[in-house]
Motif scaffolding. Structure first.
Motif, PDB file in Angstrom:
ATOM      1  N   MET A   1       0.747  -1.056  -0.055  1.00 34.18           N
ATOM      2  CA  MET A   1       0.005  -0.022  -0.050  1.00 34.18           C
ATOM      3  C   MET A   1       0.931   1.332   0.090  1.00 34.18           C
ATOM      4  O   MET A   1       1.828   1.421   0.798  1.00 34.18           O
ATOM      5  N   TYR A   3       0.256   5.514   0.482  1.00 33.14           N
ATOM      6  CA  TYR A   3      -0.676   6.557   0.966  1.00 33.14           C
ATOM      7  C   TYR A   3      -0.263   8.005   0.707  1.00 33.14           C
ATOM      8  O   TYR A   3       0.973   8.202   0.672  1.00 33.14           O
ATOM      9  N   LEU A  17      -5.372   2.669   8.471  1.00 34.29           N
ATOM     10  CA  LEU A  17      -4.452   1.981   7.702  1.00 34.29           C
ATOM     11  C   LEU A  17      -3.283   1.004   8.590  1.00 34.29           C
ATOM     12  O   LEU A  17      -3.115  -0.007   8.443  1.00 34.29           O
ATOM     13  N   TYR A  22      -2.389  -3.146   7.366  1.00 33.48           N
ATOM     14  CA  TYR A  22      -1.780  -3.052   5.992  1.00 33.48           C
ATOM     15  C   TYR A  22      -0.318  -2.560   5.897  1.00 33.48           C
ATOM     16  O   TYR A  22       0.172  -1.900   6.722  1.00 33.48           O
TER      17      TYR A  22
END
Length: 308
Positions: A1, A3, A17, A22
């Motif tokens: 991931m 961000y 998150l 994650y």
């Protein structure tokens, strides 16, 4: 991931998150900007949180730079979550995450696409707002919507209070939706063609009070522009910020817009183009924001004087 976010609005979603487990390969945020009286460089709220958790922080000036795009691709993201990042993501960037880019937007799309949806909703007198998770596309907030959550806008709601509530709602919606979206268990729906409005960026020029406007519109602007840029007028050639005010019916006076009609600890009543604006909390130049009752202990305001 990966961000991407910058201001305080984007902090709860990054926290969500992290708390959900994650693996955040990198956090993208805008470069440090000068702030405060000393104009020293200050990290964004998102950067501060990311460093607290030992995350990799990237701060490119632009994502149109091929080198910045190559660095993003090097993080090999499955998905990218974006919230109030402040930089344009060109198509080449949107194509990097294998499962797409998801944006947290602070309005009920397609109403209030653009830069200032929270403030414009209050200014327009909307009765509700909300957050949407949107799959990002090349247009301005035009992508298909995955999920939304709504909330009413209170009669005394300011941009500050609504901002904080929507930030938390966006994080909660992300946490409850992201896993299903990544797994393909939920899809996205195209936005309706009807009802599209645009939330233009707020400017400091808009915060100058025009007393010829009606009291209702001015009261909404006071709430919409709190905490920034804060509505202001001039008194005795000195700026006066208006932090809180409400609209009152027109007393059938012949006073000109901007004229002070009454002064009491309850407020300072000022004639507008239609109706009266009662100032409840103000701030003189060099002072702090005060309830009018406290302000009047150090300042004399006369009935009949004119605010400009």
């Amino acid at each position: 991931m990966v961000y991407a976010g910058t201001p305080a609005f984007a902090v709860p979603a990054l926290e969500a998150l992290i708390d959900s487990g994650y693996r955040v390969a990198a956090v993208y945020t805008q470069p440090d900007r000068p702030a405060g009286r000393g104009r020293r460089l200050r990290a964004s709220p998102v950067k501060t949180l990311a460093l607290e958790h030992g995350l990799v922080v990237e701060q490119p000036e632009s994502l149109r730079d091929p080198a910045a795009q190559a660095r993003l691709a090097g993080h090999a993201p499955d998905a990218m979550v974006v919230a109030a990042y402040g930089l344009i993501l060109p198509p080449a960037v949107l194509a990097i995450p294998t499962q797409g880019c998801l944006n947290i937007h602070a309005s009920l799309l397609p109403r209030w696409r653009g830069a200032a949806p929270i403030q414009r909703a209050i200014e327009a007198g909307d009765e509700e707002s909300g957050v949407c998770l949107m799959e990002m596309a090349a247009g301005l907030d035009t992508g298909p919507v995955v999920a939304c959550r709504s909330t009413s806008i209170g009669t005394e709601e300011t941009a500050s209070t609504l901002h904080d509530r929507l930030a938390d709602m966006g994080a909660e919606l992300l946490a409850s939706t992201l896993n299903d979206w990544l797994a393909g268990r939920i899809g996205a729906s195209d936005q309706p063609a009807e009802g599209v409005t645009y939330a233009d960026k707020i400017t400091t020029e808009e915060a100058r009070v025009d007393w010829h406007m009606d009291a209702d519109s001015l009261a909404r602007r006071v709430r919409a522009f709190n905490p920034w840029p804060v509505m202001r007028c001039h008194r005795d050639h000195s700026p006066l910020k208006i932090w809180a005010a409400w609209a009152m019916p027109d007393p059938a006076t012949t006073a000109a817009p901007g004229e002070v009609l009454a002064v009491s600890e309850e407020g300072i009543d000022v004639q507008t183009g239609d109706g009266v604006l009662r100032l409840l909390q103000v701030q003189a130049s060099g002072g702090r924001a005060q309830a009018v009752a406290d302000f009047l202990r150090g300042h004399t305001v006369h009935v009949g004087e004119t605010l400009l």
